[in-house]
Design an enzyme around this catalytic site. Structure first.
Site, PDB file in Angstrom:
ATOM      1  N   VAL A 158      20.545  22.270  27.277  1.00 23.68           N
ATOM      2  CA  VAL A 158      20.610  23.519  28.044  1.00 23.68           C
ATOM      3  C   VAL A 158      21.093  23.239  29.472  1.00 23.68           C
ATOM      4  CG1 VAL A 158      19.327  25.493  28.957  1.00 23.68           C
ATOM      5  CG2 VAL A 158      18.766  24.604  26.687  1.00 23.68           C
ATOM      6  N   VAL A 190      13.890  28.352  32.298  1.00 25.66           N
ATOM      7  CA  VAL A 190      14.442  28.499  30.947  1.00 25.66           C
ATOM      8  C   VAL A 190      13.540  27.808  29.916  1.00 25.66           C
ATOM      9  CG1 VAL A 190      16.498  28.103  29.499  1.00 25.66           C
ATOM     10  CG2 VAL A 190      16.789  28.529  31.933  1.00 25.66           C
ATOM     11  N   ARG A 250      21.573  38.180  21.286  1.00 34.19           N
ATOM     12  CA  ARG A 250      21.524  37.940  19.833  1.00 34.19           C
ATOM     13  C   ARG A 250      21.597  39.274  19.087  1.00 34.19           C
ATOM     14  NH1 ARG A 250      17.189  33.081  20.632  1.00 34.19           N
ATOM     15  NH2 ARG A 250      18.769  31.438  20.625  1.00 34.19           N
ATOM     16  N   HIS A 290       8.821  36.320  25.145  1.00 36.94           N
ATOM     17  CA  HIS A 290       9.941  35.682  24.438  1.00 36.94           C
ATOM     18  C   HIS A 290       9.353  34.949  23.236  1.00 36.94           C
ATOM     19  CE1 HIS A 290      13.810  33.903  23.858  1.00 36.94           C
ATOM     20  NE2 HIS A 290      13.465  32.693  24.218  1.00 36.94           N
TER      21      HIS A 290
HETATM   22  N1  APR Z   1      11.873  15.790  35.018  1.00 41.15           N
HETATM   23  C1  APR Z   1      13.179  15.981  34.802  1.00 41.15           C
HETATM   24  N2  APR Z   1      13.714  16.097  33.583  1.00 41.15           N
HETATM   25  C2  APR Z   1      12.896  15.992  32.538  1.00 41.15           C
HETATM   26  C3  APR Z   1      11.502  15.779  32.672  1.00 41.15           C
HETATM   27  C4  APR Z   1      10.988  15.671  33.998  1.00 41.15           C
HETATM   28  N3  APR Z   1       9.691  15.474  34.236  1.00 41.15           N
HETATM   29  N4  APR Z   1      10.960  15.717  31.438  1.00 41.15           N
HETATM   30  C5  APR Z   1      11.957  15.876  30.552  1.00 41.15           C
HETATM   31  N5  APR Z   1      13.127  16.041  31.208  1.00 41.15           N
HETATM   32  C6  APR Z   1      14.471  16.199  30.650  1.00 41.15           C
HETATM   33  C7  APR Z   1      14.740  15.281  29.463  1.00 41.15           C
HETATM   34  O1  APR Z   1      14.958  13.943  29.889  1.00 41.15           O
HETATM   35  C8  APR Z   1      15.947  15.922  28.828  1.00 41.15           C
HETATM   36  O2  APR Z   1      17.166  15.383  29.316  1.00 41.15           O
HETATM   37  O3  APR Z   1      14.672  17.500  30.102  1.00 41.15           O
HETATM   38  C9  APR Z   1      15.816  17.399  29.236  1.00 41.15           C
HETATM   39  C10 APR Z   1      15.624  18.346  28.056  1.00 41.15           C
HETATM   40  O4  APR Z   1      16.788  18.333  27.315  1.00 41.15           O
HETATM   41  P1  APR Z   1      16.826  18.533  25.721  1.00 41.15           P
HETATM   42  O5  APR Z   1      15.834  17.625  25.087  1.00 41.15           O
HETATM   43  O6  APR Z   1      18.261  18.454  25.308  1.00 41.15           O
HETATM   44  O7  APR Z   1      16.275  20.034  25.516  1.00 41.15           O
HETATM   45  P2  APR Z   1      17.093  21.396  25.701  1.00 41.15           P
HETATM   46  O8  APR Z   1      17.677  21.801  24.402  1.00 41.15           O
HETATM   47  O9  APR Z   1      17.969  21.285  26.884  1.00 41.15           O
HETATM   48  O10 APR Z   1      15.894  22.413  25.994  1.00 41.15           O
HETATM   49  C11 APR Z   1      15.161  22.338  27.203  1.00 41.15           C
HETATM   50  O11 APR Z   1      14.880  24.725  27.348  1.00 41.15           O
HETATM   51  O12 APR Z   1      15.433  26.435  25.874  1.00 41.15           O
HETATM   52  C12 APR Z   1      14.410  25.607  26.358  1.00 41.15           C
HETATM   53  O13 APR Z   1      12.892  25.415  24.485  1.00 41.15           O
HETATM   54  C13 APR Z   1      13.842  24.732  25.262  1.00 41.15           C
HETATM   55  O14 APR Z   1      11.930  23.928  26.476  1.00 41.15           O
HETATM   56  C14 APR Z   1      13.245  23.601  26.054  1.00 41.15           C
HETATM   57  C15 APR Z   1      14.164  23.490  27.279  1.00 41.15           C
END
Ligand code: APR
Length: 311
Positions: free
Chosen positions: A14, A119, A152, A176
């Protein structure tokens, strides 16, 4: 007008998509922050290197420390874990409350005047978490959900009718999650009520598909959840705030008596401008709609009680 500064926390699916849209739309200079070393720097540089080709002056950098984010006008929080098949958004709570709490608190120290768009899921509870951890005026903290849910719904209506998505207007209230309240009475196609085009049985099926819209993507991807549409939705909010557009959009906003609710963030139509949520707009609800909204608010409040245990 001076150039704006945006911070995107989380450089995963995201976050990277948000940064890509924001830089392509020249919304400002962008800092992409993550705990992973190298990933935000790599994605940030890659995005920066796309700008000469796109012909935009958006400087994108990646970082692991908050110093780089200081003085941001807008912070978009996407950090946290995403859903896997079989998980509800609520299953993410205990992990994401710690992550969102930490990143919101740190960002607020470096950007005390920023507007924050959340988000991460479970959305309504994470907006509340960010509010508690920053101590910001609640109008400066906004959750992204309703734009995605209505997007959607609008897509499915367009598929059904063959009419452009651009001419389909929809409204969804509430949390949501499974309790969201799509208001079909407020759905129009080019100003014409939707029931002129689609039978009520079919509309009910589309509403149901909308409720399950996130899960549908999760079950297809298997390794995570949706990101292009969520990122585009966050960008629509970001544009309204940064460009002070005063768009009326469905977002998770703080209620202070509106809809008979106080002290809760939940999905409602609101005007977004440079001050954040500048006005919550109340719409008239039938008894049935009001009941569904009340149940949705209760589900959000129950989740917030869980959040309070971690704060
Ligand atoms: N500080 C900074 N970044 C962090 C931390 C933190 N403490 N903890 C986790 N992250 C980062 C991870 O390293 C990762 O790169 O958050 C990122 C999350 O990315 P994805 O795993 O690809 O998840 P994504 O699909 O982007 O979703 C993120 O958005 O839509 C919502 O439900 C979804 O809660 C989820 C969030």
């Amino acid at each position: 007008m001076s150039k704006k500064k945006l911070t995107v926390i989380g450089s995963g699916n995201v976050g990277a998509s948000v940064a890509a849209y924001a830089s392509a739309q020249e919304l400002g200079d962008i800092v992409l922050l993550d705990i992973l070393e190298g990933v935000p720097q790599g994605k940030g540089l890659d995005l920066y290197e796309a700008t000469p080709v796109l012909g935009v002056d958006s400087r994108v950098i990646g970082a692991n420390d908050y110093e780089a984010t200081s003085g941001s006008d807008l912070v978009i929080i996407t950090a946290g874990i995403a859903r896997k098949p079989g998980m509800s958004r609520d299953d993410l709570l205990s992990t994401n409350v710690k992550i969102v709490g930490e990143v919101a608190e740190k960002s607020s120290k470096y950007s005390p005047n920023a507007i924050i768009i959340v988000v991460s899921n479970p959305l309504d509870a994470m907006v509340y978490t960010a509010w508690k951890k920053t101590g910001f005026d609640p109008r400066k903290i906004i959750g992204m959900a309703g734009i995605l849910d209505t997007a959607r719904f609008r897509t499915f209506i367009a598929q059904e009718t063959g009419i452009s998505v651009e001419d389909i207007q929809a409204l969804v209230l509430g949390g949501h999650g499974d309790t969201m309240v799509p208001l079909t009475r407020y759905c129009f196609i080019g100003g014409v009520p939707v029931d002129r085009f689609i039978s009520s049985e079919r509309l009910d099926q589309i509403v149901q598909r909308t409720r399950q819209g996130g899960a549908e993507i999760v079950s297809l991807l298997k390794t995570g959840s949706a990101y292009y549409a969520p990122a585009a939705s966050a960008i629509q909010m970001a544009r309204s705030v940064l460009l002070d557009k005063k768009r009326l959009l469905p977002v998770a906003a703080y209620l202070d008596g509106e809809y008979g609710q106080k002290g809760v963030f939940v999905g409602v139509p609101a005007v977004l401008g440079e001050a954040g949520v500048e006005k919550v707009v109340e719409v008239e609800l039938t008894q049935l709609e009001a009941k569904a909204f009340g149940e949705s608010v209760k589900a959000v409040k129950d989740l917030v009680k869980e959040v309070d245990k971690f704060l």
